[in-house]
Design a protein around this motif. Sequence first.
Motif, PDB file in Angstrom:
ATOM      1  N   GLN A 199     -12.046   6.677  -6.221  1.00  0.00           N
ATOM      2  CA  GLN A 199     -11.874   8.052  -5.745  1.00  0.00           C
ATOM      3  C   GLN A 199     -11.896   9.044  -6.910  1.00  0.00           C
ATOM      4  OE1 GLN A 199     -12.615   7.359  -2.588  1.00  0.00           O
ATOM      5  NE2 GLN A 199     -11.112   8.835  -1.855  1.00  0.00           N
ATOM      6  N   GLU A 208      -6.601   8.185   2.637  1.00  0.00           N
ATOM      7  CA  GLU A 208      -7.982   8.228   2.172  1.00  0.00           C
ATOM      8  C   GLU A 208      -8.824   7.123   2.812  1.00  0.00           C
ATOM      9  OE1 GLU A 208      -9.611  10.490   0.110  1.00  0.00           O
ATOM     10  OE2 GLU A 208      -7.789  11.583   0.629  1.00  0.00           O
ATOM     11  N   ARG A 209      -8.204   5.974   3.059  1.00  0.00           N
ATOM     12  CA  ARG A 209      -8.929   4.882   3.712  1.00  0.00           C
ATOM     13  C   ARG A 209      -9.285   5.262   5.156  1.00  0.00           C
ATOM     14  NH1 ARG A 209      -9.306   0.244   0.755  1.00  0.00           N
ATOM     15  NH2 ARG A 209      -7.725  -0.176  -0.841  1.00  0.00           N
ATOM     16  N   GLU A 262       0.832  -1.200   0.000  1.00  0.00           N
ATOM     17  CA  GLU A 262       0.000   0.000   0.000  1.00  0.00           C
ATOM     18  C   GLU A 262       0.872   1.258   0.000  1.00  0.00           C
ATOM     19  OE1 GLU A 262      -3.958  -0.317   2.235  1.00  0.00           O
ATOM     20  OE2 GLU A 262      -2.583  -1.460   3.489  1.00  0.00           O
ATOM     21  N   VAL A 272      -3.072   6.645  -0.354  1.00  0.00           N
ATOM     22  CA  VAL A 272      -4.322   5.880  -0.347  1.00  0.00           C
ATOM     23  C   VAL A 272      -4.689   5.468   1.075  1.00  0.00           C
ATOM     24  CG1 VAL A 272      -5.463   3.792  -1.175  1.00  0.00           C
ATOM     25  CG2 VAL A 272      -3.990   5.101  -2.707  1.00  0.00           C
ATOM     26  N   GLU A 328      -5.777  -1.537  -4.199  1.00  0.00           N
ATOM     27  CA  GLU A 328      -5.517  -0.109  -4.012  1.00  0.00           C
ATOM     28  C   GLU A 328      -5.794   0.664  -5.298  1.00  0.00           C
ATOM     29  OE1 GLU A 328      -1.456   2.053  -3.342  1.00  0.00           O
ATOM     30  OE2 GLU A 328      -2.344   1.596  -1.388  1.00  0.00           O
ATOM     31  N   ARG A 329      -5.422   0.087  -6.456  1.00  0.00           N
ATOM     32  CA  ARG A 329      -5.697   0.756  -7.727  1.00  0.00           C
ATOM     33  C   ARG A 329      -7.210   0.908  -7.933  1.00  0.00           C
ATOM     34  NH1 ARG A 329      -1.129  -2.144  -9.416  1.00  0.00           N
ATOM     35  NH2 ARG A 329      -2.379  -3.911 -10.133  1.00  0.00           N
ATOM     36  N   PHE A 332      -9.452   1.067  -5.553  1.00  0.00           N
ATOM     37  CA  PHE A 332      -9.911   2.086  -4.602  1.00  0.00           C
ATOM     38  C   PHE A 332      -9.635   3.483  -5.165  1.00  0.00           C
ATOM     39  CE2 PHE A 332      -9.138   5.045  -1.138  1.00  0.00           C
ATOM     40  CZ  PHE A 332     -10.234   4.847  -0.314  1.00  0.00           C
ATOM     41  N   THR A 333      -8.431   3.683  -5.692  1.00  0.00           N
ATOM     42  CA  THR A 333      -8.074   4.983  -6.257  1.00  0.00           C
ATOM     43  C   THR A 333      -8.947   5.321  -7.459  1.00  0.00           C
ATOM     44  OG1 THR A 333      -5.792   4.640  -5.519  1.00  0.00           O
ATOM     45  CG2 THR A 333      -6.162   6.371  -7.144  1.00  0.00           C
TER      46      THR A 333
END
Length: 481
Positions: free
Chosen positions: A194, A57-58, A50, A54, A187-188, A190-191
């Motif tokens: 966003q 943001e989490r 990670e 990010v 993570e990608r 999640f981004t």
Amino acid sequence: MKRHRQYWRNLASGIVAAFFLFLLMAAPLTAGAAGQRFTATGEYTMSDGETPLVAKERALMKAMHAVAEQAASYVADYCKTNNLVVTKDEVNILSRGVMKIITKQYDKPKVIKGTLCFRVTITAEYDSDEIHSLLNSMKDKETALLMKSLQANYDESQRELDALKEQLAKAQGAEVQTIKLRIAQNERNFTANQWFAQGCDLVKQKAYPEASRAFTEAIALNMLNPNFYYYRSLSYFLSHQYKQSIADSDKIISLCPEHALAYQQRGVTYLILGKYTLALADFDKVIELDPRNISAYSSRGDLYDAFLNQREKAKADYEKVIAVTPQSEKEYILHGNAYQALQQYENAIRDYDQALEINPRNVRAYCIRGNAYIALKQYNNAFSDYDKALAIDPRCISAYNARGHAYIELEQYEQAIAEFDHVIDIDPQNAAAYFCKGFAFYYLKRNQDAIDAFHRCIDYSHDQYWIDKCKGYIRHLGGTP
């Protein structure tokens, strides 16, 4: 021209409305009127694979989730007090959907067992008017499913990450690297979500080109999510980038051949471009995939009526819409539109009254009810409705356009020109407004002003029929097209 322009206005308004409903779940809002406030803290500890940005943001997402849990009782009590029947799922959606973050404070990251831990405290506000408005919007099944789906996507992403971190703690050898790669992919995604939320927020601000760029960033991180292409297609449409909008619809259909909304969006864009046969094929496909889609019947009815001169087929489609029992704000409006297309204006007004009873701040409903009053020559009622629409949204192009047409009908051409100037101030490339200004100047015998306006219409129009129409007026006035 009037029907073509009215169809485009109504369609664009519907799309923007859908976007705004989506925004309620996609991104936190800025504070408005004072309401109930809640404060909560979110913490998030990074793992291998990670990145700090990010992880930060989490932490914010965890704080928002904690606030929503606190607010759930307040939302449920509000609904009960106001005799609003809601399910537990709807309370959860409302608790997240009407959250307005007013303060956000990050602590300095801590190092715990060799990794960073982020902590953020937020205060969020809940406005009772927003709760009522969002609950009314959720009566539309598509909207409710979309909002629930977005919330579920975020929750599922977090559950997947938690499971991966547990696996990583126990993994050995080559398995460690495999799990790290899966964490990086999570993570990608999640981004990407966003960026998607940012794009929705930009649409809310009517910054459509910037929204398109945000959706492009989301797509770069996740090229297989049809929603990202769909909302970029809508952004392109709203900024008049029709070829790009069609290309995104094509991409969605290649990913998901039964994506009815992609056919609907592409059909609408083809209609704007005057490609009526292609538009009809797409509306037919929507109805094949979803035989109860009243929006598709309404769009196809407009196509038959206004552009293909097939009135009997149009009547059959409008009757399909009317046959559906209205249950929501959206359905009352479509129901009313069908009555209006059949020139049953009193029936149309009764349906718009129902829509406005559900949501007294529906700008579009005021505009189209005003249009029905115009058809009945009830000008005072019509102007009152346009004024109400503009009081809610001072940049409502539909209201200025409609008021301008009413003034032309009343032969008050100077007032009409002023209304179309308002449209041009908001949208400097609005070809229809220039055409109507030219028409008003023509009747005022201000020939050069009319010629100039028709030239501007030609500059911005995408419809060859109206380009040729402007050239004819220019020649008639002694000018050179």
